[in-house]
Design an enzyme around this catalytic site. Structure first.
Site, mmCIF file in Angstrom:
data_model
loop_
_atom_site.group_PDB
_atom_site.id
_atom_site.type_symbol
_atom_site.label_atom_id
_atom_site.label_comp_id
_atom_site.label_asym_id
_atom_site.label_seq_id
_atom_site.Cartn_x
_atom_site.Cartn_y
_atom_site.Cartn_z
ATOM 1 C CB THR A 117 -0.906 -0.008 1.256
ATOM 2 O OG1 THR A 117 -1.508 1.274 1.410
ATOM 3 C CG2 THR A 117 -0.119 -0.314 2.531
ATOM 4 C CG ASP A 118 -1.110 4.956 -1.014
ATOM 5 O OD1 ASP A 118 -1.653 4.319 -0.085
ATOM 6 O OD2 ASP A 118 -1.711 5.828 -1.679
ATOM 7 C CD GLU A 119 -3.263 3.355 4.444
ATOM 8 O OE1 GLU A 119 -3.004 3.082 5.626
ATOM 9 O OE2 GLU A 119 -4.396 3.339 3.963
ATOM 10 C CE1 TYR A 179 -3.250 -2.863 5.784
ATOM 11 C CE2 TYR A 179 -3.230 -0.499 5.359
ATOM 12 C CZ TYR A 179 -3.243 -1.801 4.890
ATOM 13 O OH TYR A 179 -3.238 -2.042 3.538
ATOM 14 C CE LYS A 204 0.128 -4.682 2.947
ATOM 15 N NZ LYS A 204 -0.247 -6.012 2.381
#
Ligand code: NAD
Ligand code: TDX
Length: 347
Positions: free
Chosen positions: A127-129, A163, A167
């Site tokens: 994810t970009d997060e 989260y 990741k």
């Protein structure tokens, strides 16, 4: 010559994005002869998402990616693993991070150890997060278009939530396995997906199903937070391009120039569903709420020739609203429990 991917394991293939990829493979890549979906069927996994696909081609194995023996057995027979399975919801990670650490970190470790052992091609969905957040465009000198004003594959890792940090941890394991053990891996970091089959805990389907249930939509904080939306079909095509044409060891960012703030998206949903623009409630903000995500997808576009096809967000949103309207049986039974959980936390 590159070995063809005839036998692919898709972890998390009963979830929102993984099931889209399974449909994509069946519909567009007949050269893939067998797809093994490895899925634990958590609250977010639904076998209905892949129901109707040919049984001789798509096999569902209900199991945990942390189960070393099971993973070893499946990977020993595969040509590639595309790893989607995860605990995926930020709000849940703020209530109980435990399964995030287990599935996202230990699960990835288990898979890459097996891929290493059998020299199996591995693609890691992320994810970009992992890059944290960006300032709002209006606060930037180049208004979001200057150097360093969007995420690139070289952006520093700066995750904010349990989260996104889980990741990020998994991405770093993959990078280390490539370098230390020669794992044949690629990584993709994608922006916010939307489309049919997304769990109703997530922003867009939560608001659509709220309206369909006669409940007012819920906006966190000011609603100024920006997400970079991409249709899940475009994500699946990008993953295939990376799997088949990507360079081992590389990270590709996937995004479709879809920046919108949450208030804009909610107002668009209300308008498309024939509701007054202000028919929603402001609720408690998410702790540590990332302000803005934005992807610079130059690398995947120029190196692999990928382009998004869903460039009209309003049209894609209308299609998504129509899908939830026509598939009440898919979400209705869960709705009350999802909303009760949110209500308990003031959201
Ligand atoms: P989802 O929550 O809809 O689906 C996750 C799936 O993984 C479910 O089918 C679940 O049963 C399965 N799963 C969970 N734990 C498991 C375990 N221990 N073993 C086996 N299966 C397990 O998630 P999603 O939104 O489809 O996201 C899929 C992937 O894409 C995730 O890795 C996520 O980080 C990544 N991603 C999501 C988005 C997004 O906008 N949703 C954006 C970028 C990246
Ligand atoms: O009811 C809501 N109201 C609201 O304002 C919900 C559920 C969310 N929000 C806000 C929070 C975010 O700014 O909407 C935005 C989107 O929220 P989510 O759908 O929870 O997505 P996000 O936290 O941005 O993360 C998503 O994109 C990146 C996916 O869930 C992740 O799996 C992915 O990695």
């Amino acid at each position: 010559m590159k070995k063809a991917f005839k036998n692919i394991i898709v972890t998390g293939g009963c979830g929102f994005i993984g099931s889209n990829f399974v449909h994509f493979l069946v519909n567009h890549h007949p050269e893939v002869e067998h797809i093994t979906v490895l899925d634990k069927l958590t609250y977010a996994g639904n076998p209905a998402n892949i129901a109707g696909l040919p049984k001789d081609k798509v096999e569902l194995v209900v199991g945990d990616i942390c189960d070393k023996d099971l993973v070893d057995k499946l990977v020993s027979k595969a040509d590639a693993v595309v790893h989607y399975a995860a605990e995926s919801h930020n709000d849940n990670s703020l209530i109980d991070p435990t399964p995030f650490i287990k599935t996202n970190i230990e699960g990835t470790f288990t898979l890459i150890q097996a891929c290493r052992k059998y020299d199996v091609r591995y693609h890691h969905i992320s994810t970009d997060e992992v890059y944290g957040d960006l300032p709002l465009r209006e606060d930037l000198p180049g208004h979001g278009e200057g150097p360093g004003e969007k995420f690139t594959p070289d952006s520093p890792y700066r995750p904010s939530s349990p989260y996104s940090s889980s990741k990020a941890s998994s991405d770093l394991l993959v990078r280390a396995w490539v370098r230390s053990f020669g794992l044949r891996a690629t990584i993709s970091n994608c922006s916010n997906n939307y489309g049919p089959y997304q769990h109703i805990e997530k922003f867009i389907p939560r608001q659509i199903t709220n309206i369909l249930s006669g409940t007012r939509p819920k906006l966190y904080g000011s609603g100024k937070n920006v997400r970079d939306w991409i249709h899940t079909n475009d994500h699946s095509r990008a993953v295939w391009d990376i799997l088949t044409k990507g360079k081992i060891g590389e990270t590709y960012l996937i995004g479709a120039d879809g920046e919108k703030n949450n208030k804009e998206v909610l107002e668009m949903i209300l308008e498309l569903m024939g509701q007054p623009k202000d028919a929603y409630d402001h609720v408690k903000d998410r702790p540590g709420h990332d302000l803005r995500y934005a992807i610079d997808a130059t690398k995947i576009k120029t190196e692999l020739g990928w382009q998004p096809e869903f460039t009209d967000f309003k049209k894609g949103l209308q299609h998504t609203i129509d899908w939830y309207t026509q598939h009440e049986d898919w979400w209705k039974d869960e709705k009350a429990a999802v909303e009760a959980k949110y209500a308990k936390h003031g959201q």
